[in-house]
Structures are given as C-alpha cells and as structure tokens.
Write a protein that holds these residues in place. Sequence first.
Motif, PDB file in Angstrom:
ATOM      1  N   GLY A  63     -99.763  16.889 -17.835  1.00  0.00           N
ATOM      2  CA  GLY A  63     -99.853  18.350 -17.746  1.00  0.00           C
ATOM      3  C   GLY A  63    -100.279  18.861 -16.382  1.00  0.00           C
ATOM      4  N   SER A  64    -101.089  18.076 -15.676  1.00  0.00           N
ATOM      5  CA  SER A  64    -101.637  18.565 -14.404  1.00  0.00           C
ATOM      6  C   SER A  64    -101.243  17.720 -13.204  1.00  0.00           C
ATOM      7  N   GLY A  65    -100.386  16.728 -13.400  1.00  0.00           N
ATOM      8  CA  GLY A  65    -100.048  15.794 -12.334  1.00  0.00           C
ATOM      9  C   GLY A  65     -99.523  16.446 -11.073  1.00  0.00           C
ATOM     10  N   LEU A  66     -98.616  17.392 -11.223  1.00  0.00           N
ATOM     11  CA  LEU A  66     -98.022  18.038 -10.052  1.00  0.00           C
ATOM     12  C   LEU A  66     -99.061  18.840  -9.290  1.00  0.00           C
ATOM     13  N   ILE A  67     -99.925  19.551 -10.006  1.00  0.00           N
ATOM     14  CA  ILE A  67    -100.964  20.354  -9.349  1.00  0.00           C
ATOM     15  C   ILE A  67    -101.936  19.454  -8.599  1.00  0.00           C
ATOM     16  N   ILE A  68    -102.359  18.363  -9.234  1.00  0.00           N
ATOM     17  CA  ILE A  68    -103.287  17.436  -8.583  1.00  0.00           C
ATOM     18  C   ILE A  68    -102.637  16.806  -7.358  1.00  0.00           C
ATOM     19  N   PHE A  69    -101.355  16.506  -7.458  1.00  0.00           N
ATOM     20  CA  PHE A  69    -100.627  15.948  -6.311  1.00  0.00           C
ATOM     21  C   PHE A  69    -100.649  16.921  -5.136  1.00  0.00           C
ATOM     22  N   ILE A  70    -100.361  18.198  -5.393  1.00  0.00           N
ATOM     23  CA  ILE A  70    -100.355  19.210  -4.332  1.00  0.00           C
ATOM     24  C   ILE A  70    -101.750  19.363  -3.734  1.00  0.00           C
ATOM     25  N   MET A  71    -102.760  19.439  -4.585  1.00  0.00           N
ATOM     26  CA  MET A  71    -104.130  19.592  -4.100  1.00  0.00           C
ATOM     27  C   MET A  71    -104.553  18.412  -3.231  1.00  0.00           C
ATOM     28  N   ALA A  72    -104.188  17.196  -3.650  1.00  0.00           N
ATOM     29  CA  ALA A  72    -104.587  16.005  -2.906  1.00  0.00           C
ATOM     30  C   ALA A  72    -103.863  15.903  -1.571  1.00  0.00           C
ATOM     31  N   VAL A  73    -102.572  16.186  -1.558  1.00  0.00           N
ATOM     32  CA  VAL A  73    -101.799  16.102  -0.312  1.00  0.00           C
ATOM     33  C   VAL A  73    -102.276  17.148   0.691  1.00  0.00           C
ATOM     34  N   THR A  74    -102.477  18.373   0.231  1.00  0.00           N
ATOM     35  CA  THR A  74    -102.945  19.422   1.146  1.00  0.00           C
ATOM     36  C   THR A  74    -104.374  19.142   1.614  1.00  0.00           C
ATOM     37  N   GLY A  75    -105.203  18.570   0.735  1.00  0.00           N
ATOM     38  CA  GLY A  75    -106.546  18.188   1.156  1.00  0.00           C
ATOM     39  C   GLY A  75    -106.520  17.091   2.194  1.00  0.00           C
ATOM     40  N   CYS A  76    -105.593  16.169   2.033  1.00  0.00           N
ATOM     41  CA  CYS A  76    -105.406  15.082   2.983  1.00  0.00           C
ATOM     42  C   CYS A  76    -105.026  15.641   4.361  1.00  0.00           C
ATOM     43  N   LEU A  77    -104.126  16.601   4.393  1.00  0.00           N
ATOM     44  CA  LEU A  77    -103.693  17.204   5.656  1.00  0.00           C
ATOM     45  C   LEU A  77    -104.806  18.032   6.301  1.00  0.00           C
ATOM     46  N   TRP A  78    -105.648  18.663   5.457  1.00  0.00           N
ATOM     47  CA  TRP A  78    -106.697  19.540   5.977  1.00  0.00           C
ATOM     48  C   TRP A  78    -107.830  18.764   6.640  1.00  0.00           C
ATOM     49  N   ALA A  79    -107.964  17.478   6.334  1.00  0.00           N
ATOM     50  CA  ALA A  79    -109.095  16.689   6.824  1.00  0.00           C
ATOM     51  C   ALA A  79    -109.219  16.735   8.344  1.00  0.00           C
ATOM     52  N   PHE A  80    -108.082  16.718   9.043  1.00  0.00           N
ATOM     53  CA  PHE A  80    -108.108  16.707  10.513  1.00  0.00           C
ATOM     54  C   PHE A  80    -107.596  18.024  11.090  1.00  0.00           C
ATOM     55  N   GLN A  81    -107.789  19.098  10.353  1.00  0.00           N
ATOM     56  CA  GLN A  81    -107.289  20.399  10.792  1.00  0.00           C
ATOM     57  C   GLN A  81    -107.834  20.813  12.152  1.00  0.00           C
TER      58      GLN A  81
ATOM     59  N   LEU B  91    -112.139   8.521   5.991  1.00  0.00           N
ATOM     60  CA  LEU B  91    -112.355   8.132   4.603  1.00  0.00           C
ATOM     61  C   LEU B  91    -111.834   9.202   3.651  1.00  0.00           C
ATOM     62  N   ALA B  92    -112.129  10.478   3.956  1.00  0.00           N
ATOM     63  CA  ALA B  92    -111.649  11.578   3.115  1.00  0.00           C
ATOM     64  C   ALA B  92    -110.126  11.657   3.136  1.00  0.00           C
ATOM     65  N   PHE B  93    -109.534  11.374   4.287  1.00  0.00           N
ATOM     66  CA  PHE B  93    -108.073  11.406   4.426  1.00  0.00           C
ATOM     67  C   PHE B  93    -107.420  10.382   3.499  1.00  0.00           C
ATOM     68  N   PHE B  94    -107.873   9.128   3.580  1.00  0.00           N
ATOM     69  CA  PHE B  94    -107.266   8.079   2.764  1.00  0.00           C
ATOM     70  C   PHE B  94    -107.611   8.238   1.282  1.00  0.00           C
ATOM     71  N   ALA B  95    -108.803   8.733   0.994  1.00  0.00           N
ATOM     72  CA  ALA B  95    -109.164   8.972  -0.398  1.00  0.00           C
ATOM     73  C   ALA B  95    -108.242  10.022  -1.015  1.00  0.00           C
ATOM     74  N   SER B  96    -107.992  11.092  -0.287  1.00  0.00           N
ATOM     75  CA  SER B  96    -107.097  12.145  -0.791  1.00  0.00           C
ATOM     76  C   SER B  96    -105.665  11.628  -0.908  1.00  0.00           C
ATOM     77  N   LEU B  97    -105.261  10.791   0.050  1.00  0.00           N
ATOM     78  CA  LEU B  97    -103.904  10.232   0.014  1.00  0.00           C
ATOM     79  C   LEU B  97    -103.708   9.351  -1.219  1.00  0.00           C
ATOM     80  N   ILE B  98    -104.700   8.529  -1.524  1.00  0.00           N
ATOM     81  CA  ILE B  98    -104.617   7.663  -2.707  1.00  0.00           C
ATOM     82  C   ILE B  98    -104.668   8.495  -3.990  1.00  0.00           C
ATOM     83  N   CYS B  99    -105.513   9.541  -3.983  1.00  0.00           N
ATOM     84  CA  CYS B  99    -105.559  10.433  -5.145  1.00  0.00           C
ATOM     85  C   CYS B  99    -104.199  11.074  -5.397  1.00  0.00           C
ATOM     86  N   ALA B 100    -103.470  11.375  -4.314  1.00  0.00           N
ATOM     87  CA  ALA B 100    -102.131  11.961  -4.461  1.00  0.00           C
ATOM     88  C   ALA B 100    -101.158  10.963  -5.075  1.00  0.00           C
ATOM     89  N   SER B 101    -101.412   9.667  -4.857  1.00  0.00           N
ATOM     90  CA  SER B 101    -100.515   8.646  -5.406  1.00  0.00           C
ATOM     91  C   SER B 101    -100.736   8.406  -6.894  1.00  0.00           C
TER      92      SER B 101
END
Length: 398
Positions: A26-44, A354-364
């Motif tokens: 039910g929430s997979g797509l939303i969590i994927f978007i949140m994790a990917v965007t969080g991953c990108l924001w880490a080094f903003q 660490l936050a970058f890779f954690a978010s990337l794995i969460c997206a997977s």
Amino acid sequence: MGKKRNKANTTFRKIIRNTHLVLGLGSGLIIFIMAVTGCLWAFQEEIEAFTSPLPEIQMQNAAVIPPVEARRLAHEVFPGRMVHGTLYGAANDPVKVIFYELEPEFYHTVYLHPYTGKVLHIDNNLTGFFPFVLEGHRYLWLPKPIGEQLVQWSTVIFAVMLLTGIVLWWPKNRKNRRQRYTLDWKETTKWKRKNYDLHSVIGFYISFIAVIIVFTGLVMAFESFKAGTYYSLGGQKETLWRVPENNATTNQIALNGNGMDLLFNKLRSEYPQAVDLEFHYPATEEEAIYVEIGYEEGIYYNADYRFYDQNTLEEITSPTIYGVYAETGFPEKVMRMNYDIHVGAIGGLPGKVLAFFASLICASLPVTGFLLWYGRTYKKKPVQLKPTRKKRVAVPVD
C-alpha cells in the motif's frame, strides 16, 4: 503444550507477515519516493555550493551595508513584498536578503554587494532541482494538504514495517541464524534467492539506522509527537516556534527605526567567531527582533536564537526550546539536534555519507519486497507435456 505454543507462534508470524505485506504494497511507492529524495537531499548544500558558487567579492576597508539599508535596496527589486530576514556571512560574501510569504508562497533571495549594495544575483528558491527534490520529499509533488498527510502517515507505516520486518527476520532457531546474517551466494544461487537476501539481510542491518531516520522524521511530521518526545525527556518549555513580544511599551531610547542597525553593529563586534548572522525584521510593532547566530557551516542545532525588544534592544528570554544553545538543557539539545540527525549533518561528512547510503538502501526495500511478493504470487506454472499415444505396430500374422 508445545504444539499449542508452536501453533500460536505460527499464527503470530502469519499476522505479522500479512501486516508487513499489506502495508508494504500500500505504501511502497510513497516510501520509495521519500527515500530517494531524502538520499538526494543529503548533499544538497555541498552540491549547490559547487554548482552555484557565490560571486567573488574583494574585501574592502569600508562599512558593510546595515540591515535597514539592505532591506530598502532589496525592496527596489521586489517592492511591497515581505522581507523575512537578511543574512550576513563572511566579509567577502554577498549580503542575502530573503523574501518569504506563505499564501501565495513567495520565496526569493536577493544577493547584494556588501559594500556598495549593488544587486549581484536573484534566486527563486521555489524552482530548480533541489526545491523540486524537497517538494517530493515533503509533499510527493501533490497539493500540500494531500501530500503532507500521505507523507506523515507513510512515515508511521514505514516505522511499523521496520518493526515487523525485524520480527520476520528473526530466525526460529539458532541453526538458521548464521544464514540470516550473511549473503552466502554461490554461482548456482538464483536471482530470487539473491533478491530475498537483499531484502531480509541488508534490510535487517539498515533497519537500525532507518529507525533513527524515521523517528526524527516523525518528530518533524507531527507536532504532538515532537512535544511528547520532548516532555518525556523531562523538558518543560514550549516546543512550538514563536517570536516573543517586546517587554517595553514605549520607545525609551528613540531608535527612530534604526534599532536593527544598532543591534547589527553590536552583535558583529560581540560575535566575531560567528559564521553567519541572520537578522529578522519584526512583523508587527509588538514583535521582538529575532537574530540567529550560526557557528558552523551546515550545522543548525548549536546556533543561538536571540530576541531583542525593538524599542530598547534589551534581550528577551524565549519561553521555547529555541534560545541560547549554551543555556539549554539536555531535552532542548536533543530536540534541536533532530534535523541535523535526520540528514546526517550531525556527523559531518561521514554522517551525510551514512545517511545517503541508508536512504538509498531504504529505497531498495519496497522494490525487493514487491519482487518477492510478485514472484511468490505469480509463479510460472510448469509446462505440462501432453501424453503421447504409442503407435500400434502391426504384427504380421503367419
């Protein structure tokens, strides 16, 4: 007795597995978007500093334009717009005058030459790559009332999924425990097994970091959760951000509208170690002047939030958790660290990595989880060969 216990355990794990499955689908797509965007924001901040460097300015033996003059010059660019504040960095950095209005949202920055006041650059802070990323992370690029609710409750769901995932990962006996800790792949290991290991083994390890990211996200998403966390730590102040009102009711020192400039000169001499000073103009005659003093690039928790009576320039103590950092207690420090923990900035560059890779794995995880469900639900049926009829061979009769 043992059979009943095993049956209860089986039923419990089945409930946990179904809960994990339903919430994930039910929430997979939303969590994927949140994790990917969080991953990108880490080094903003690092990426923007590299791709959009500030104009180089030669230091001069001259006075820097004060806040009142900076606001006047910026209003020539956007007349009638609300100035949120003016940010002063190093002596060779432009002065940033920040405009912000909530409805309809207007968010621009005017860069001024610190000595001449010349307009050097104008930024629309609502357009560009990283504003787009942040919009997706916070609202899924949907209207705010809808997207905000989806993000908030999907964060709650992800927290439940992390807990149920750990329960499902936990081996039934010690013999299987080693297999759950490692990726024991061979040349003959099929992709379905590899996908399962990526979801369960990698998911287990990253869950400990993901829980911290999710928890800090919940603090930002729900004011009630933020207050509950703070008061459970023994805090007694207000958690909602607000600027206090003036103490004095009359203009005792006849500032003639130049109180901000007098305060500017005072604080620049008192805090030479500050990385930046941001002066916020009072929205009303009753509101105090708010100044934020930063001491580290990219770190926000240890900044000082100071408030001054706009009639007397006497400092006002804030009733909230936002005040002078050195004077705050443990509960206030923890809450003010929340954002820096969420993005990994609390640990410097290693923390962001660490936050970058954690978010990337969460997206997977939603991807590997979906493939697990799909592979089990839509198994390829084995091809059934039609039975061949044996031909009768005519036997000659003698």
